[in-house]
Design a protein around this motif. Structure first.
Motif, PDB file in Angstrom:
ATOM      1  N   TYR A  36      62.719  59.074  15.457  1.00 21.03           N
ATOM      2  CA  TYR A  36      62.813  57.768  14.836  1.00 21.03           C
ATOM      3  C   TYR A  36      64.184  57.182  15.152  1.00 21.03           C
ATOM      4  O   TYR A  36      65.180  57.894  15.269  1.00 21.03           O
ATOM      5  N   SER A  43      65.332  50.266   8.162  1.00 24.54           N
ATOM      6  CA  SER A  43      64.516  51.453   7.935  1.00 24.54           C
ATOM      7  C   SER A  43      64.238  52.161   9.256  1.00 24.54           C
ATOM      8  O   SER A  43      64.304  51.551  10.327  1.00 24.54           O
ATOM      9  N   PRO A  44      63.928  53.449   9.198  1.00 26.60           N
ATOM     10  CA  PRO A  44      63.592  54.174  10.434  1.00 26.60           C
ATOM     11  C   PRO A  44      62.311  53.623  11.053  1.00 26.60           C
ATOM     12  O   PRO A  44      61.371  53.252  10.349  1.00 26.60           O
TER      13      PRO A  44
ATOM     14  N   PHE B  90      63.372  55.010   0.286  1.00 27.85           N
ATOM     15  CA  PHE B  90      62.384  54.484   1.223  1.00 27.85           C
ATOM     16  C   PHE B  90      60.990  54.945   0.814  1.00 27.85           C
ATOM     17  O   PHE B  90      60.756  56.138   0.577  1.00 27.85           O
ATOM     18  N   LEU B 106      54.972  58.228  10.267  1.00 25.21           N
ATOM     19  CA  LEU B 106      55.384  57.511   9.065  1.00 25.21           C
ATOM     20  C   LEU B 106      55.699  56.054   9.390  1.00 25.21           C
ATOM     21  O   LEU B 106      56.394  55.768  10.357  1.00 25.21           O
ATOM     22  N   PHE B 108      57.656  53.080   7.482  1.00 30.48           N
ATOM     23  CA  PHE B 108      58.570  52.929   6.353  1.00 30.48           C
ATOM     24  C   PHE B 108      58.611  51.497   5.840  1.00 30.48           C
ATOM     25  O   PHE B 108      58.453  50.536   6.597  1.00 30.48           O
ATOM     26  N   GLY B 109      58.878  51.386   4.542  1.00 37.02           N
ATOM     27  CA  GLY B 109      59.241  50.103   3.980  1.00 37.02           C
ATOM     28  C   GLY B 109      60.702  49.808   4.305  1.00 37.02           C
ATOM     29  O   GLY B 109      61.393  50.631   4.904  1.00 37.02           O
ATOM     30  N   ALA B 110      61.163  48.649   3.871  1.00 38.03           N
ATOM     31  CA  ALA B 110      62.518  48.201   4.210  1.00 38.03           C
ATOM     32  C   ALA B 110      63.593  48.916   3.399  1.00 38.03           C
ATOM     33  O   ALA B 110      64.779  48.809   3.728  1.00 38.03           O
TER      34      ALA B 110
END
Lengths: 112, 117
Positions: A36, A43-44, B90, B106, B108-110
């Motif tokens: 990532y 975010s990642p 997160f 995954l 992710f949200g912010a």
């Protein structure tokens, strides 16, 4: 021993060169491996996923997996300033496929 | 159209208070997570739910209580906030696919930045 280990960096690479990021993991039964990218304050986001031994290429990115050595790497060819970010290696826990464990990340800086 | 959305984005509060963070995903994924990222950027898993059922519960103080009313929502409630709870939280979701391509990727949200004073 940490479950997923990465060199924290920073790793400084000249623009246009190849950046090489490395990661080792402790659980032999892990099956899913991920890289990532995380920009500061963001975010990642997934760069690459790899599930079997060998190389997997996607554009300028190549992931390499060696399960015998418990080693996964990410190569970035023709590095660009926009590649400057923290790169997180992630591995699933063998006891739970859904449990994704992250390394502490390697900070990459591409210098013009 | 945001795939994984969290609210609030920023939260500043005093020690001892109780606060909640909400998360929603519109990807149709079965599995949702909470991760905590500390000041050193280490991303640590806290909880995971699969279709409303708790499947991962890491060593987290019981002041943290997740709740999943349905598979598209996962909320995190924190009681008696402490200074050490300051971090970015997160939310993420994934779709297990039996180990095949795309499995457990995954999204992710912010992130929700929590600051405890």
């Amino acid at each position: 021993q940490k479950e997923v280990e990465q060199n924290s960096g920073p790793l400084s690479v000249p623009e246009g060169a190849i950046a090489s990021l490395n990661c080792t993991y402790s659980d032999r039964g892990s099956q899913s491996f991920f890289w990532y990218r995380q920009y500061s304050g963001k975010s990642p986001e997934l760069i690459m996923s790899i599930y079997s031994n060998g190389d997997k290429e996607d554009g300028r990115f190549t992931a390499q997996l060696n399960k015998a050595s418990q080693y996964v790497s990410l190569l970035i060819r023709d590095s660009q300033p926009s590649d400057s970010a923290t790169y997180l290696c992630a591995v699933n826990s063998p006891g739970s496929a859904s449990k994704i464990i992250f390394g502490s990340g390697t900070r990459l800086s591409i210098r013009p | 159209d945001t795939a994984v959305s969290q609210t609030p984005k920023y939260l500043v509060t005093q020690m001892g208070n109780d606060k909640s963070i909400k998360c929603e995903q519109n990807l149709g994924h079965d599995t949702m997570y909470w991760y905590k990222q500390d000041s050193k950027k280490f991303l640590k898993i806290m909880f995971s739910y699969n279709n409303k059922e708790l499947i991962i519960n890491e060593t987290v103080p019981n002041r943290f209580s997740p709740k999943s009313p349905d598979k598209a929502h996962l909320n995190l409630h924190i009681n008696s906030l402490e200074l050490g709870d300051s971090a970015v939280y997160f939310c993420a979701s994934s779709q297990p696919q039996g180990g095949g391509p795309g499995a457990n990727v995954l999204t992710f949200g912010a992130g929700s930045r929590l600051t405890v004073l």
